[in-house]
Design an enzyme around this catalytic site. Structure first.
Site, PDB file in Angstrom:
ATOM      1  N   ARG A 116       0.849  -1.210   0.000  1.00  0.00           N
ATOM      2  CA  ARG A 116       0.000   0.000   0.000  1.00  0.00           C
ATOM      3  C   ARG A 116       0.875   1.247   0.000  1.00  0.00           C
ATOM      4  O   ARG A 116       0.492   2.293  -0.508  1.00  0.00           O
ATOM      5  CB  ARG A 116      -0.972  -0.013   1.194  1.00  0.00           C
ATOM      6  CG  ARG A 116      -1.789   1.262   1.333  1.00  0.00           C
ATOM      7  CD  ARG A 116      -3.105   1.069   2.105  1.00  0.00           C
ATOM      8  NE  ARG A 116      -2.931   0.354   3.350  1.00  0.00           N
ATOM      9  CZ  ARG A 116      -2.468   0.911   4.484  1.00  0.00           C
ATOM     10  NH1 ARG A 116      -2.148   2.181   4.530  1.00  0.00           N
ATOM     11  NH2 ARG A 116      -2.343   0.181   5.574  1.00  0.00           N
ATOM     12  N   TYR A 143     -15.424  16.120 -16.383  1.00  0.00           N
ATOM     13  CA  TYR A 143     -15.823  14.701 -16.417  1.00  0.00           C
ATOM     14  C   TYR A 143     -16.937  14.538 -15.366  1.00  0.00           C
ATOM     15  O   TYR A 143     -16.798  15.027 -14.241  1.00  0.00           O
ATOM     16  CB  TYR A 143     -14.604  13.833 -16.072  1.00  0.00           C
ATOM     17  CG  TYR A 143     -14.905  12.370 -15.978  1.00  0.00           C
ATOM     18  CD1 TYR A 143     -15.116  11.609 -17.122  1.00  0.00           C
ATOM     19  CD2 TYR A 143     -14.976  11.735 -14.744  1.00  0.00           C
ATOM     20  CE1 TYR A 143     -15.393  10.260 -17.037  1.00  0.00           C
ATOM     21  CE2 TYR A 143     -15.248  10.374 -14.655  1.00  0.00           C
ATOM     22  CZ  TYR A 143     -15.470   9.648 -15.806  1.00  0.00           C
ATOM     23  OH  TYR A 143     -15.741   8.309 -15.708  1.00  0.00           O
ATOM     24  N   ASP A 192      -6.577  17.778 -15.158  1.00  0.00           N
ATOM     25  CA  ASP A 192      -6.868  16.415 -15.628  1.00  0.00           C
ATOM     26  C   ASP A 192      -6.396  16.347 -17.082  1.00  0.00           C
ATOM     27  O   ASP A 192      -6.991  16.962 -17.962  1.00  0.00           O
ATOM     28  CB  ASP A 192      -8.382  16.163 -15.515  1.00  0.00           C
ATOM     29  CG  ASP A 192      -8.783  14.750 -15.943  1.00  0.00           C
ATOM     30  OD1 ASP A 192      -8.026  14.125 -16.706  1.00  0.00           O
ATOM     31  OD2 ASP A 192      -9.859  14.290 -15.519  1.00  0.00           O
ATOM     32  N   LYS A 204      -7.566   5.140 -19.737  1.00  0.00           N
ATOM     33  CA  LYS A 204      -7.824   5.574 -21.106  1.00  0.00           C
ATOM     34  C   LYS A 204      -6.567   5.420 -21.971  1.00  0.00           C
ATOM     35  O   LYS A 204      -6.081   4.323 -22.109  1.00  0.00           O
ATOM     36  CB  LYS A 204      -8.365   7.006 -21.074  1.00  0.00           C
ATOM     37  CG  LYS A 204      -9.428   7.259 -19.998  1.00  0.00           C
ATOM     38  CD  LYS A 204     -10.732   6.505 -20.222  1.00  0.00           C
ATOM     39  CE  LYS A 204     -11.638   6.491 -19.005  1.00  0.00           C
ATOM     40  NZ  LYS A 204     -11.985   7.772 -18.442  1.00  0.00           N
TER      41      LYS A 204
HETATM   42  C1  LIG Z   1     -12.471   8.296 -17.242  1.00  0.00           C
HETATM   43  C2  LIG Z   1     -12.108   9.638 -16.783  1.00  0.00           C
HETATM   44  C3  LIG Z   1     -11.928   9.920 -15.411  1.00  0.00           C
HETATM   45  C4  LIG Z   1     -12.168   8.873 -14.346  1.00  0.00           C
HETATM   46  O1  LIG Z   1     -11.266   7.837 -14.444  1.00  0.00           O
HETATM   47  P1  LIG Z   1     -11.530   6.312 -13.910  1.00  0.00           P
HETATM   48  O2  LIG Z   1     -10.278   5.629 -14.269  1.00  0.00           O
HETATM   49  O3  LIG Z   1     -12.745   5.819 -14.640  1.00  0.00           O
HETATM   50  O4  LIG Z   1     -11.771   6.425 -12.461  1.00  0.00           O
HETATM   51  C5  LIG Z   1     -11.546  11.194 -15.058  1.00  0.00           C
HETATM   52  N1  LIG Z   1     -11.343  12.151 -15.983  1.00  0.00           N
HETATM   53  C6  LIG Z   1     -11.515  11.927 -17.306  1.00  0.00           C
HETATM   54  C7  LIG Z   1     -11.283  13.041 -18.271  1.00  0.00           C
HETATM   55  C8  LIG Z   1     -11.897  10.670 -17.751  1.00  0.00           C
HETATM   56  O5  LIG Z   1     -12.077  10.460 -19.061  1.00  0.00           O
END
Ligand SMILES: *Cc1c(COP(=O)(O)O)cnc(C)c1O
Length: 400
Positions: A58, A116, A190, A215
């Site tokens: 962890r 998001y 982000d 992604k």
């Molecule tokens: C998918 C996504 C998230 C969240 O990510 P997870 O891996 O599903 O928790 C946050 N920001 C953006 C822009 C995303 O496309």
């Protein structure tokens, strides 16, 4: 390594002696929750940071740390900035962990309305309840940003997403970071849609970057994870402490999958960029398409800004189809090559109808204000031959 014991049943329990192979060519998967110490003193030295080493997965694990460090280096690549990275269990946990590390009750977050969806909900439902209020504004409007900061000295973090879903509206990261610095406010971006191949916010002055590695960074749609990246020693301890205590760490298997994906990141992103442009240009010339959102098109309102702060325009395109809801659903159901799926950034082309999926529970007026009309379709353009993607779209458009 402790002795194995003299009996069969004890021998079964004990880990066998490492056969001491030569250095593995590929990153090993360290599926272990803890690391053993040769002596009590070694344990003390590692726990107190006097010696480097792992303790408990962890807190850190060789597979996870290797991948986190690679991502940190990619995010600041080409600069002399030293960066740290921590992998988390998801993109959402990267966001919650960084905000937990930086904020306390009474503080406020300045952010945008078109985040998001999960991020908006997290800020309203969880952070809001804990006394950290989000203020939603238009981060493209710098006068509005300054006014909000002047009126709310409690704002401690500006949180941005650029380009943002689904219209791919861009925020000027250099300007936002300058304003934030003048006001003693930290910035979090982000960078999921871009990856460091297309955009490097830390090089533009942003304090922290988060990704959903689920992604593009992984790219193969087979793991859920996230990462937090920042400049070495700049709130690093606070972020590590939040991660360790909230338990939002990644697991070695997902880290290992990301590591595999990263090897082809550059080649994939290059192809996502060129395929998306080809598809955007095709859609732009089609008479049944009323609007195309892609930062690579000169018609996009933020094309110049995107050109300035991004090295590529990315793989995400959205467009509006003639005939609204009915046409959009028929179009999606007629596609044979592209897949309907609620994710993005995979190697294959994915389509989504926000009005009936990601934004199904959002009030129609509110979603239309954010550009999510009934006829809007989002496409995460993959790395296939673009002719196959275009042919599939063409066949579906003929039928509506
Ligand atoms: C998918 C996504 C998230 C969240 O990510 P997870 O891996 O599903 O928790 C946050 N920001 C953006 C822009 C995303 O496309």
């Amino acid at each position: 390594m402790k002795k194995s014991g003299k009996n069969f049943d004890s021998f079964c329990v004990k880990e066998n002696e490492d056969q001491k192979t030569t250095k593995p060519h590929q990153l090993p998967l360290y599926a272990t929750s803890s690391f053993e110490f040769n002596s009590t003193q070694e344990g003390i030295d590692i726990f107190t940071g006097k010696e480097s080493g792992h303790v408990y997965s962890r807190y850190g694990n060789p597979t996870i740390d290797t991948v986190a460090d690679k991502l940190a280096q990619l995010e600041v690549f080409g600069s002399d900035i030293e960066a740290f990275g921590y992998l988390t269990s998801s993109g959402m946990s990267a966001i919650s962990t960084v905000l937990m590390a930086l904020l306390k009750s009474g503080d406020k977050i300045l952010t945008q309305g078109n985040l998001y969806g999960g991020t908006t909900e997290l800020m309203l439902k969880i952070f809001g309840r804990m006394g950290v209020e989000p203020i939603f504004t238009n981060l493209q409007n710098l006068a509005e940003v300054k006014e909000n900061l002047a009126q709310n000295p409690e704002i401690k973090v500006i949180y941005a997403e650029t380009p943002a879903n689904p219209t791919l509206a861009c925020i000027d990261l250099e300007q936002i970071s300058n304003i934030a610095k003048e006001n003693d406010v930290l910035t979090v971006v982000d960078n999921t849609f871009c990856t460091p191949f297309n955009q490097q916010p830390i090089l533009l002055g942003i304090d922290f970057v988060i990704h959903s590695t689920t992604k593009y960074l992984n790219g193969h749609g087979n793991s859920i994870a996230g990462v937090i990246i920042g400049k070495k020693d700049h709130y690093q301890k606070e972020i590590w402490t939040a991660l360790k205590l909230a338990g939002t760490n990644c697991n070695p298997w997902d880290a290992w999958l990301i590591n595999n994906g990263l090897k082809t990141l550059a080649i994939r992103m290059k192809k996502h960029n060129s395929n998306a442009l080809a598809i955007a240009l095709y859609l732009d010339s089609h008479k049944k398409i009323t609007k195309v959102n892609y930062t690579g098109l000169t018609s996009h309102p933020d094309h110049e800004l995107a050109k300035k702060q991004m090295k590529g325009f990315g793989g995400m395109v959205s467009f509006e189809i003639e005939g609204g809801m009915e046409s959009a659903i028929k179009f999606l159901d007629t596609l044979e090559f592209c897949t309907i799926a609620p994710t993005l950034g995979d190697v294959d082309t994915l389509v989504l109808h926000p009005a009936t999926s990601s934004h199904l529970n959002v009030d129609k007026k509110l979603r239309e204000e954010n550009g999510i009309t009934d006829g809007l379709i989002r496409i995460s353009v993959g790395i296939e031959n673009p002719l196959d993607i275009i042919q599939d779209i063409e066949n579906a458009l003929v039928k509506i």
